[in-house]
Enzyme design. Structure first.
Site, PDB file in Angstrom:
ATOM      1  N   ARG A 101      40.981  26.252  50.117  1.00  0.00           N
ATOM      2  CA  ARG A 101      41.802  27.391  50.566  1.00  0.00           C
ATOM      3  C   ARG A 101      42.929  26.808  51.411  1.00  0.00           C
ATOM      4  O   ARG A 101      42.677  26.180  52.448  1.00  0.00           O
ATOM      5  CB  ARG A 101      40.963  28.375  51.380  1.00  0.00           C
ATOM      6  CG  ARG A 101      41.829  29.395  52.112  1.00  0.00           C
ATOM      7  CD  ARG A 101      41.050  30.552  52.692  1.00  0.00           C
ATOM      8  NE  ARG A 101      40.585  31.437  51.653  1.00  0.00           N
ATOM      9  CZ  ARG A 101      40.157  32.685  51.865  1.00  0.00           C
ATOM     10  NH1 ARG A 101      40.140  33.172  53.081  1.00  0.00           N
ATOM     11  NH2 ARG A 101      39.737  33.426  50.868  1.00  0.00           N
ATOM     12  N   HIS A 114      44.816  34.156  44.188  1.00  0.00           N
ATOM     13  CA  HIS A 114      43.436  34.247  44.691  1.00  0.00           C
ATOM     14  C   HIS A 114      42.524  34.600  43.515  1.00  0.00           C
ATOM     15  O   HIS A 114      41.956  35.685  43.446  1.00  0.00           O
ATOM     16  CB  HIS A 114      43.366  35.323  45.778  1.00  0.00           C
ATOM     17  CG  HIS A 114      42.095  35.297  46.576  1.00  0.00           C
ATOM     18  ND1 HIS A 114      41.151  34.282  46.469  1.00  0.00           N
ATOM     19  CD2 HIS A 114      41.596  36.170  47.496  1.00  0.00           C
ATOM     20  CE1 HIS A 114      40.145  34.549  47.294  1.00  0.00           C
ATOM     21  NE2 HIS A 114      40.389  35.680  47.922  1.00  0.00           N
ATOM     22  N   ARG A 170      31.467  38.579  44.914  1.00  0.00           N
ATOM     23  CA  ARG A 170      32.042  37.245  45.123  1.00  0.00           C
ATOM     24  C   ARG A 170      30.944  36.196  44.923  1.00  0.00           C
ATOM     25  O   ARG A 170      31.168  35.155  44.316  1.00  0.00           O
ATOM     26  CB  ARG A 170      32.639  37.124  46.546  1.00  0.00           C
ATOM     27  CG  ARG A 170      33.877  37.987  46.801  1.00  0.00           C
ATOM     28  CD  ARG A 170      35.065  37.542  45.972  1.00  0.00           C
ATOM     29  NE  ARG A 170      35.388  36.135  46.200  1.00  0.00           N
ATOM     30  CZ  ARG A 170      36.125  35.677  47.214  1.00  0.00           C
ATOM     31  NH1 ARG A 170      36.658  36.509  48.072  1.00  0.00           N
ATOM     32  NH2 ARG A 170      36.369  34.378  47.360  1.00  0.00           N
ATOM     33  N   ASP A 217      45.815  45.556  49.405  1.00  0.00           N
ATOM     34  CA  ASP A 217      45.526  44.405  50.261  1.00  0.00           C
ATOM     35  C   ASP A 217      46.342  44.583  51.543  1.00  0.00           C
ATOM     36  O   ASP A 217      47.226  45.450  51.618  1.00  0.00           O
ATOM     37  CB  ASP A 217      45.933  43.124  49.503  1.00  0.00           C
ATOM     38  CG  ASP A 217      45.544  41.834  50.215  1.00  0.00           C
ATOM     39  OD1 ASP A 217      44.763  41.878  51.181  1.00  0.00           O
ATOM     40  OD2 ASP A 217      46.030  40.771  49.792  1.00  0.00           O
ATOM     41  N   CYS A 248      40.312  43.649  48.655  1.00  0.00           N
ATOM     42  CA  CYS A 248      39.641  42.339  48.699  1.00  0.00           C
ATOM     43  C   CYS A 248      39.000  42.068  50.056  1.00  0.00           C
ATOM     44  O   CYS A 248      38.105  41.236  50.153  1.00  0.00           O
ATOM     45  CB  CYS A 248      40.626  41.246  48.331  1.00  0.00           C
ATOM     46  SG  CYS A 248      42.040  41.119  49.447  1.00  0.00           S
ATOM     47  N   GLN A 298      38.745  36.112  43.781  1.00  0.00           N
ATOM     48  CA  GLN A 298      38.598  37.538  44.106  1.00  0.00           C
ATOM     49  C   GLN A 298      38.678  38.378  42.834  1.00  0.00           C
ATOM     50  O   GLN A 298      37.988  39.388  42.696  1.00  0.00           O
ATOM     51  CB  GLN A 298      39.681  37.967  45.091  1.00  0.00           C
ATOM     52  CG  GLN A 298      39.557  39.417  45.534  1.00  0.00           C
ATOM     53  CD  GLN A 298      38.315  39.678  46.370  1.00  0.00           C
ATOM     54  OE1 GLN A 298      38.011  38.924  47.283  1.00  0.00           O
ATOM     55  NE2 GLN A 298      37.575  40.740  46.056  1.00  0.00           N
TER      56      GLN A 298
HETATM   57  N1  NVA Z   1      46.541  38.432  50.850  1.00  0.00           N
HETATM   58  C1  NVA Z   1      45.496  38.090  51.790  1.00  0.00           C
HETATM   59  C2  NVA Z   1      44.167  37.984  51.099  1.00  0.00           C
HETATM   60  C3  NVA Z   1      43.002  37.659  51.985  1.00  0.00           C
HETATM   61  C4  NVA Z   1      41.719  37.522  51.267  1.00  0.00           C
HETATM   62  C5  NVA Z   1      45.852  36.786  52.489  1.00  0.00           C
HETATM   63  O1  NVA Z   1      46.334  35.864  51.821  1.00  0.00           O
HETATM   64  O2  NVA Z   1      45.693  36.709  53.709  1.00  0.00           O
HETATM   65  N1   CP Z   2      38.491  38.428  50.235  1.00  0.00           N
HETATM   66  C1   CP Z   2      38.392  37.206  50.815  1.00  0.00           C
HETATM   67  O1   CP Z   2      38.753  36.171  50.225  1.00  0.00           O
HETATM   68  O2   CP Z   2      37.828  37.216  52.050  1.00  0.00           O
HETATM   69  P1   CP Z   2      37.750  36.009  53.099  1.00  0.00           P
HETATM   70  O3   CP Z   2      39.152  35.746  53.585  1.00  0.00           O
HETATM   71  O4   CP Z   2      36.837  36.496  54.163  1.00  0.00           O
HETATM   72  O5   CP Z   2      37.205  34.789  52.401  1.00  0.00           O
END
Ligand code: NVA
Ligand code: CP
Length: 300
Positions: free
Chosen positions: A103, A130, A286, A218, A258, A133
């Site tokens: 990540r 992502h 997930r 989101d 998500c 998800q």
């Molecule tokens: N769009 C959000 C998704 C988090 C799971 C982010 O990138 O922070």
């Molecule tokens: N939806 C998701 O990826 O959650 P986290 O940021 O908690 O991993």
């Protein structure tokens, strides 16, 4: 060649459909308390440059349930955080572990890691995509509504990493996607162009939700955009998913997020907690869909 999962386009559509069906089987096995340990002795490296609850816990739990092990690697206490080149880290880690999930911020960094990795690399979120998800969201839609092909989904809010992955999902799972964003927050043009026959863009959330099977949203400010929070709150006025918007979608429409969610901003508590929300099932999925992904990448 090593099979990676950097975007949904890395796995053929037929395999993706099989994978989410397999996730439903693995979920039933887990709920029945059945032991299935195809990854005994196998190890996953988990690199997190951003925070996470669901992604970390689902991958760690999945590896444990499969009889394997996961190592959490944060830039704070690895050489990655002190500037060791990503290429060197990839070469070294992939000589030790069996799979790596990352990540991070720039998608390009993930691609560079994958290029130098001998083992499968999984995108656990970048600024651009992502895909994990979407495996969970598609599994959940399948559980609640059956076959996904030919359905219509509305994406309301930011044209962000989740939106980009919904666009790729529309191509791979064969559904129509109505995207409603404020002006200036559209998804990247190249990603939209590649899915032109599946995607429509609008600045009107009310038009986007009409007749859809699923409404997805989101946060308005993603990780790394914290300083834009206030401006975005103003720019996204009118883009909240609330009971009024869901009423336009119709009583059959489902809702998902998500997570983490900001109640009172992009979604009301009423919708998030309401009967149309499949958010919590998707969060659980997930775990199951990523186990199906690990099995696909490592046990074939
Ligand atoms: N769009 C959000 C998704 C988090 C799971 C982010 O990138 O922070
Ligand atoms: N939806 C998701 O990826 O959650 P986290 O940021 O908690 O991993």
């Amino acid at each position: 060649m090593t099979q990676h999962f950097l975007t949904l386009l890395d796995i053929p559509a037929d395999d993706l459909n099989r994978l989410i069906r397999r996730a439903i089987e693995l979920k039933a096995m887990t709920h029945a308390g059945e032991r299935y340990e195809p990854l005994k002795g196998r190890v996953m490296g988990m690199i997190f440059d951003k925070s996470s609850t669901r992604t970390r816990v689902s991958f760690e739990t999945g590896m444990a349930q499969f009889g394997g092990h996961a190592i959490f690697l944060s830039p704070r206490d690895t050489q990655l955080g002190r500037g060791e080149p990503i290429e060197d880290s990839a070469r070294v880690l992939s000589r030790m572990v069996d799979v790596v999930m990352i990540r991070t911020f720039e998608h390009e960094k993930l691609e560079r890691f994958a290029e130098h990795s001998q083992v499968p690399v999984i995108n656990a979120l970048t600024d651009r995509f992502h895909p994990c998800q979407l495996l969970a969201d598609m599994q959940t839609l399948l559980e609640h509504r059956g076959s996904i092909a030919g359905r219509t989904v509305a994406w309301i809010g930011d044209g962000n990493n989740m939106c980009h992955s919904y666009i790729n999902a529309a191509r791979q799972f064969d559904f129509r996607l109505h995207i409603a964003t404020p002006e200036g927050y559209e998804p990247d043009a190249d990603i939209v162009a590649a899915a032109e026959d599946r995607v429509t863009l609008t600045h009107d959330p009310r038009a986007a939700v009409e007749g859809v099977d699923l409404v997805a949203t989101d946060v308005w400010a993603s990780m790394g955009q914290e300083e834009e929070q206030e401006k975005r709150r103003r720019d996204f006025t009118g883009f909240q998913v609330n009971a009024e918007l869901m009423a336009l979608a119709g009583p059959e429409a489902l809702f998902t997020h998500c997570l983490p969610a900001h109640r009172g901003e992009e979604v009301t508590a009423e919708v998030l907690e309401g009967p149309q929300s499949i958010t919590w099932d998707a969060a659980e999925n997930r775990l199951h869909s990523q186990k199906a992904l690990l099995e696909y990448l490592l046990v074939r």
